[in-house]
Design a protein around this motif. Structure first.
Motif, PDB file in Angstrom:
ATOM      1  N   LYS A 293     -10.178 -43.588  -1.139  1.00  0.00           N
ATOM      2  CA  LYS A 293      -9.058 -44.462  -0.794  1.00  0.00           C
ATOM      3  C   LYS A 293      -9.124 -45.791  -1.531  1.00  0.00           C
ATOM      4  N   SER A 294     -10.320 -46.404  -1.564  1.00  0.00           N
ATOM      5  CA  SER A 294     -10.439 -47.732  -2.177  1.00  0.00           C
ATOM      6  C   SER A 294     -10.160 -47.688  -3.671  1.00  0.00           C
ATOM      7  N   THR A 295     -10.352 -46.528  -4.286  1.00  0.00           N
ATOM      8  CA  THR A 295     -10.022 -46.364  -5.708  1.00  0.00           C
ATOM      9  C   THR A 295      -8.536 -46.119  -5.900  1.00  0.00           C
ATOM     10  N   GLN A 296      -7.962 -45.263  -5.062  1.00  0.00           N
ATOM     11  CA  GLN A 296      -6.563 -44.883  -5.223  1.00  0.00           C
ATOM     12  C   GLN A 296      -5.579 -45.937  -4.736  1.00  0.00           C
ATOM     13  N   LEU A 297      -5.996 -46.777  -3.777  1.00  0.00           N
ATOM     14  CA  LEU A 297      -5.058 -47.741  -3.199  1.00  0.00           C
ATOM     15  C   LEU A 297      -4.488 -48.711  -4.234  1.00  0.00           C
ATOM     16  N   PRO A 298      -5.311 -49.366  -5.084  1.00  0.00           N
ATOM     17  CA  PRO A 298      -4.721 -50.266  -6.079  1.00  0.00           C
ATOM     18  C   PRO A 298      -3.902 -49.544  -7.136  1.00  0.00           C
ATOM     19  N   LEU A 299      -4.273 -48.295  -7.451  1.00  0.00           N
ATOM     20  CA  LEU A 299      -3.481 -47.519  -8.404  1.00  0.00           C
ATOM     21  C   LEU A 299      -2.105 -47.198  -7.826  1.00  0.00           C
ATOM     22  N   LEU A 300      -2.081 -46.864  -6.541  1.00  0.00           N
ATOM     23  CA  LEU A 300      -0.801 -46.587  -5.892  1.00  0.00           C
ATOM     24  C   LEU A 300       0.027 -47.860  -5.773  1.00  0.00           C
ATOM     25  N   GLU A 301      -0.626 -48.984  -5.532  1.00  0.00           N
ATOM     26  CA  GLU A 301       0.092 -50.257  -5.477  1.00  0.00           C
ATOM     27  C   GLU A 301       0.773 -50.547  -6.812  1.00  0.00           C
ATOM     28  N   GLN A 302       0.070 -50.307  -7.914  1.00  0.00           N
ATOM     29  CA  GLN A 302       0.674 -50.515  -9.233  1.00  0.00           C
ATOM     30  C   GLN A 302       1.911 -49.651  -9.418  1.00  0.00           C
ATOM     31  N   GLU A 303       1.831 -48.403  -8.986  1.00  0.00           N
ATOM     32  CA  GLU A 303       2.982 -47.502  -9.104  1.00  0.00           C
ATOM     33  C   GLU A 303       4.154 -48.002  -8.266  1.00  0.00           C
ATOM     34  N   LEU A 304       3.877 -48.426  -7.055  1.00  0.00           N
ATOM     35  CA  LEU A 304       4.952 -48.897  -6.184  1.00  0.00           C
ATOM     36  C   LEU A 304       5.578 -50.184  -6.701  1.00  0.00           C
ATOM     37  N   ARG A 305       4.780 -51.036  -7.373  1.00  0.00           N
ATOM     38  CA  ARG A 305       5.323 -52.284  -7.910  1.00  0.00           C
ATOM     39  C   ARG A 305       6.350 -52.021  -9.008  1.00  0.00           C
ATOM     40  N   ARG A 306       6.229 -50.885  -9.662  1.00  0.00           N
ATOM     41  CA  ARG A 306       7.235 -50.536 -10.665  1.00  0.00           C
ATOM     42  C   ARG A 306       8.571 -50.188 -10.014  1.00  0.00           C
ATOM     43  N   ARG A 307       8.545 -49.936  -8.722  1.00  0.00           N
ATOM     44  CA  ARG A 307       9.751 -49.545  -8.008  1.00  0.00           C
ATOM     45  C   ARG A 307      10.353 -50.677  -7.184  1.00  0.00           C
ATOM     46  N   GLY A 308       9.576 -51.755  -6.997  1.00  0.00           N
ATOM     47  CA  GLY A 308      10.070 -52.873  -6.197  1.00  0.00           C
ATOM     48  C   GLY A 308       8.926 -53.668  -5.606  1.00  0.00           C
ATOM     49  N   PRO A 309       9.253 -54.693  -4.794  1.00  0.00           N
ATOM     50  CA  PRO A 309       8.204 -55.525  -4.197  1.00  0.00           C
ATOM     51  C   PRO A 309       7.346 -54.717  -3.217  1.00  0.00           C
ATOM     52  N   VAL A 310       6.048 -54.997  -3.200  1.00  0.00           N
ATOM     53  CA  VAL A 310       5.123 -54.264  -2.351  1.00  0.00           C
ATOM     54  C   VAL A 310       4.029 -55.205  -1.865  1.00  0.00           C
TER      55      VAL A 310
ATOM     56  N   ILE B 133      -6.189 -37.116  -9.307  1.00  0.00           N
ATOM     57  CA  ILE B 133      -5.866 -37.426  -7.914  1.00  0.00           C
ATOM     58  C   ILE B 133      -4.692 -38.400  -7.858  1.00  0.00           C
ATOM     59  N   HIS B 134      -4.704 -39.398  -8.747  1.00  0.00           N
ATOM     60  CA  HIS B 134      -3.600 -40.365  -8.769  1.00  0.00           C
ATOM     61  C   HIS B 134      -2.272 -39.670  -9.054  1.00  0.00           C
ATOM     62  N   ARG B 135      -2.258 -38.749 -10.001  1.00  0.00           N
ATOM     63  CA  ARG B 135      -1.014 -38.033 -10.302  1.00  0.00           C
ATOM     64  C   ARG B 135      -0.516 -37.272  -9.074  1.00  0.00           C
ATOM     65  N   ARG B 136      -1.428 -36.680  -8.333  1.00  0.00           N
ATOM     66  CA  ARG B 136      -1.048 -35.949  -7.133  1.00  0.00           C
ATOM     67  C   ARG B 136      -0.532 -36.886  -6.049  1.00  0.00           C
ATOM     68  N   VAL B 137      -1.160 -38.056  -5.936  1.00  0.00           N
ATOM     69  CA  VAL B 137      -0.713 -39.034  -4.949  1.00  0.00           C
ATOM     70  C   VAL B 137       0.699 -39.511  -5.278  1.00  0.00           C
ATOM     71  N   VAL B 138       0.954 -39.830  -6.532  1.00  0.00           N
ATOM     72  CA  VAL B 138       2.282 -40.300  -6.931  1.00  0.00           C
ATOM     73  C   VAL B 138       3.340 -39.237  -6.679  1.00  0.00           C
ATOM     74  N   SER B 139       2.998 -37.987  -6.968  1.00  0.00           N
ATOM     75  CA  SER B 139       3.973 -36.907  -6.742  1.00  0.00           C
ATOM     76  C   SER B 139       4.285 -36.744  -5.270  1.00  0.00           C
ATOM     77  N   ALA B 140       3.349 -37.142  -4.394  1.00  0.00           N
ATOM     78  CA  ALA B 140       3.562 -37.022  -2.953  1.00  0.00           C
ATOM     79  C   ALA B 140       4.509 -38.104  -2.408  1.00  0.00           C
ATOM     80  N   LEU B 141       4.820 -39.109  -3.222  1.00  0.00           N
ATOM     81  CA  LEU B 141       5.739 -40.157  -2.778  1.00  0.00           C
ATOM     82  C   LEU B 141       7.165 -39.648  -2.652  1.00  0.00           C
ATOM     83  N   ASP B 142       7.510 -38.644  -3.476  1.00  0.00           N
ATOM     84  CA  ASP B 142       8.908 -38.207  -3.561  1.00  0.00           C
ATOM     85  C   ASP B 142       9.183 -36.980  -2.695  1.00  0.00           C
TER      86      ASP B 142
END
Length: 215
Positions: free
Chosen positions: A14-31, A206-215
């Motif tokens: 989680k601690s590794t994936q959380l900042p990566l997911l934050e970066q992805e979400l920032r591309r979509r809007g404020p987070v 893992i990051h690619r799988r996490v991002v795909s789970a957003l949609d």
């Protein structure tokens, strides 16, 4: 996107994936990113006492409802003091663990026949009684226990005595994994397989799988 939760057992990444997911979400809007328990706040005092073994040296020495309330109060304080205004103004909130953690770590203390009842209690207590927001998406990092333990040992530099009450009880963690899969199926969490066999996937995969789970 409302409230996005990243869940997983200790050592799942989680601690590794959380900042990566934050970066992805920032591309979509404020987070805004929050993590639980909030060890920097006095509201986590009972959680720290529990994990430190002050109420007993086994997880089961504190029942599922009492321990669940410890964590819930910490989340309530965080919401009211720190991120309620952002959430209500439309900022996406990314949470490392959330109300959903009680369904993983505390539900284990009950017979399987009572799991659905505990989920109903937890949702009513935190979402209805305390007024915490429901997550729009819960992403669960499903990492095999053996792999997770290796990652935990690396985190502590081989000093396993630093593990807390949960982290050092392998039988308990295995049961928690079963609870997580039960809750994921019942509540529609997006479960992400994080290994092939006993070998963890790469951080990038893992990051690619996490991002795909957003949609």
């Amino acid at each position: 996107m409302g409230l996005i939760v990243l869940e997983g057992l200790d050592g799942s990444g989680k601690s590794t994936q959380l900042p990566l997911l934050e970066q992805e979400l920032r591309r979509r809007g404020p987070v805004r990113t929050v993590s639980f328990p909030d060890y920097s706040s006095p509201s986590s005092a009972l959680v720290k006492m529990y994990l430190g073994g002050e109420f007993g040296d086994k997880p089961g020495d504190v029942n599922a409802y009492a321990a669940g309330a410890f964590y819930a109060v910490d989340r309530y304080a965080s919401f009211k003091k720190d991120w309620q205004r952002d959430y209500e103004s439309g900022v996406t909130i990314l949470a490392g663990r959330y109300t959903t953690s009680n369904m993983i770590y505390q539900m284990e203390k009950l017979p399987r026949s009572q799991w659905e009842g505990y989920i109903s209690w937890a949702e009513d207590f935190e979402y209805e009684r305390l007024g915490l927001p429901r997550p729009q998406r819960v992403i669960f990092l499903d990492m095999p226990l053996d792999a997770a333990q290796k990652l935990l040992s690396k985190r502590y530099g081989g000093h396993d005595e630093k593990k807390d009450l949960h982290e050092r009880d392998l039988r308990y963690l295995e049961s928690c994994a079963q609870c997580a899969r039960f809750a994921a199926e019942k509540l529609g969490w997006r479960a992400i397989g994080c290994a092939r066999g006993a070998k963890p996937l790469s951080i990038e995969e893992i990051h690619r799988r996490v991002v795909s789970a957003l949609d």
